[in-house]
Design an enzyme around this catalytic site. Structure first.
Site, PDB file in Angstrom:
ATOM      1  N   ILE A  14       0.821  -1.203   0.000  1.00 22.17           N
ATOM      2  CA  ILE A  14       0.000   0.000   0.000  1.00 22.17           C
ATOM      3  C   ILE A  14       0.857   1.257   0.000  1.00 22.17           C
ATOM      4  O   ILE A  14       0.518   2.259  -0.631  1.00 22.17           O
ATOM      5  CB  ILE A  14      -0.996   0.003   1.181  1.00 22.17           C
ATOM      6  CG1 ILE A  14      -2.070   1.070   0.982  1.00 22.17           C
ATOM      7  CG2 ILE A  14      -0.268   0.191   2.511  1.00 22.17           C
ATOM      8  CD1 ILE A  14      -2.974   0.839  -0.181  1.00 22.17           C
ATOM      9  N   LYS A  90      -5.945   2.597   7.106  1.00 24.32           N
ATOM     10  CA  LYS A  90      -7.069   1.811   7.625  1.00 24.32           C
ATOM     11  C   LYS A  90      -6.725   0.313   7.637  1.00 24.32           C
ATOM     12  O   LYS A  90      -5.930  -0.135   6.797  1.00 24.32           O
ATOM     13  CB  LYS A  90      -8.332   2.077   6.815  1.00 24.32           C
ATOM     14  CG  LYS A  90      -8.250   1.686   5.337  1.00 24.32           C
ATOM     15  CD  LYS A  90      -8.572   0.211   5.111  1.00 24.32           C
ATOM     16  CE  LYS A  90      -8.266  -0.242   3.729  1.00 24.32           C
ATOM     17  NZ  LYS A  90      -8.374  -1.711   3.565  1.00 24.32           N
ATOM     18  N   ASP A 168     -10.991  -6.295   5.827  1.00 26.00           N
ATOM     19  CA  ASP A 168      -9.943  -5.357   5.424  1.00 26.00           C
ATOM     20  C   ASP A 168     -10.389  -4.568   4.191  1.00 26.00           C
ATOM     21  O   ASP A 168     -10.328  -3.340   4.196  1.00 26.00           O
ATOM     22  CB  ASP A 168      -8.624  -6.089   5.160  1.00 26.00           C
ATOM     23  CG  ASP A 168      -7.533  -5.143   4.701  1.00 26.00           C
ATOM     24  OD1 ASP A 168      -6.950  -4.441   5.540  1.00 26.00           O
ATOM     25  OD2 ASP A 168      -7.276  -5.086   3.473  1.00 26.00           O
TER      26      ASP A 168
END
Length: 308
Positions: A14, A90, A168
Site C-alpha cells: 500500500i 485503515k 480489510d
C-alpha cells in the site's frame, strides 16, 4: 509555507502503490524518510525502525503509518508522544479500544491525527452524499467482492487475529456508507465464514439499520475471482443512486454522473495537510465500530480451507 517533512512507517504494497506516489506529487509534503524492515524506498533515507527514525530524524513533523494493524497502536503512540502529526492507514488499529486511546492521546498532545478512510475520497462519494441529503431513504445494498490472492498476495497478517480478513476491504464500503448516509448505523445481524485454516473470515454478511429503521444489507466476499464488485446501491423516494468501482463512478437512475477524478490518496494527503494547518484531527471510528459489532454479533461457520 514550507513543505511538511514527513516519514512513512512501513514500506509494503500500500505504501509503494499509493502513499509514496501521492506524496511525491504533493507540494505540501516532503518525503524525507522511510522506516521499514523490508526493502528501502529509492531516493529516501532509510531507517530500520520507527524508534531509530525518531532518534535520528527529529526534525520530521509528520508520519504516515502503513504497517499492519496488529502492533500499530504502540508505534502510533510513540509518534504522538514525540509530538508528530500522524496519518494512520485503515483499519487504524487491531481493536476499537486501541483506536479510541489514540484519539484521546492525539488531543492531549495537541497534534493532528487522521484515520485514513481513503475510500471516502473516491470520485463519486461526496457527490453521492450531497445528492442523498434530505431524501427519503428506502433501502441500501452493499456488495463488496474481490480476490484476496490478487490484492493481498502472500500477505499472512490479514489472516491472523486482528487482521480483519474480508473486512480489510469491506471496511472501505463501511467507511463510505457511514459517510454518505445521514444517520449512524447499527449492526443487527451478522454471518461470518472462516476457512478452517485461518483466524479471520473470508466472507461475511451484515444486516444494519439506523434509528429510523432504514434497512442496510452488506455482502463481503474475498474469494470472488478477478472481476471485482465494489458497489453500493441506495433506493429512495426520489430515485436510485449507485456507486460502483469502489465509489469511483456514480449513477443516478442509471445515468452516469460527471465527476472530477483526482485520486483517493492525493485527496487524502491534501486533507491531511489542511488538518495540520488548521490544527484539527479527523478520527472517525464508525467504520471500525461496525466491523467490531459484526464480530460481536456474528454467527460463525467454518468453510473449506483457504489455498493461496
Amino acid at each position: 509555507m514550507s513543505p511538511i517533512r514527513l516519514g512513512v512507517v512501513g514500506y509494503g504494497k500500500i505504501a509503494q502503490d499509493q502513499h509514496v506516489p501521492a506524496l511525491r506529487n504533493d507540494p505540501s509534503f516532503e518525503l524525507v524518510a522511510v522506516a521499514t524492515l523490508g526493502e528501502p524506498c529509492p531516493g529516501v533515507t532509510h531507517f530500520g525502525s520507527l524508534h531509530e527514525l525518531l532518534e535520528q530524524a527529529a526534525d520530521i513533523q509528520a508520519l504516515a503509518f502503513c504497517t499492519p494493524p496488529q502492533g500499530r497502536y504502540a508505534q502510533v503512540r510513540e509518534a504522538l508522544l514525540a509530538g508528530k502529526h500522524v496519518l494512520v492507514e485503515k483499519p487504524p488499529c487491531a481493536s476499537l479500544g486501541e483506536a479510541m486511546a489514540l484519539v484521546e492521546l492525539a488531543a492531549e498532545q495537541g497534534v493532528t491525527c487522521l484515520f485514513a478512510w481513503h475510500s471516502r475520497f473516491a470520485a463519486g462519494v461526496e457527490s453521492a452524499r450531497a445528492w442523498l441529503a434530505g431524501k427519503r431513504l428506502q433501502s441500501v445494498t452493499v456488495q463488496w467482492k474481490e480476490d484476496v490472492r490478487k490484492w493481498h498476495p502472500g500477505q499472512q497478517w490479514i489472516w491472523q487475529a486482528g487482521g480483519l480478513g474480508v473486512f480489510d476491504p469491506g471496511i472501505n464500503a463501511l467507511s463510505i456508507i457511514s459517510h454518505v448516509l445521514p444517520e449512524a448505523l447499527f449492526v443487527t445481524q451478522a454471518s461470518l465464514r472462516f476457512p478452517g485454516n485461518r483466524q479471520a473470515p473470508i466472507a461475511a454478511d451484515l444486516s444494519m439499520s439506523d434509528a429510523n429503521g432504514l434497512q442496510v444489507s452488506a455482502a463481503f466476499d474475498w474469494d470472488h475471482g478477478h472481476d471485482e464488485l465494489w458497489q453500493i446501491e441506495v433506493h429512495c423516494d426520489e430515485g436510485c443512486l449507485r456507486l460502483t468501482h469502489g465509489g469511483a463512478q456514480l449513477l443516478i437512475d442509471d445515468v452516469p454522473q460527471t465527476l472530477e477524478t483526482v485520486g483517493e490518496y492525493p485527496l487524502l494527503y491534501r486533507h491531511f495537510a489542511r488538518l495540520i494547518e488548521a490544527g484539527n484531527s479527523d478520527t472517525d471510528l464508525q467504520p471500525l465500530r461496525l466491523v467490531a459489532d459484526g464480530f460481536l454479533l456474528g454467527e460463525r461457520a467454518t468453510v473449506a480451507d483457504f489455498v493461496d
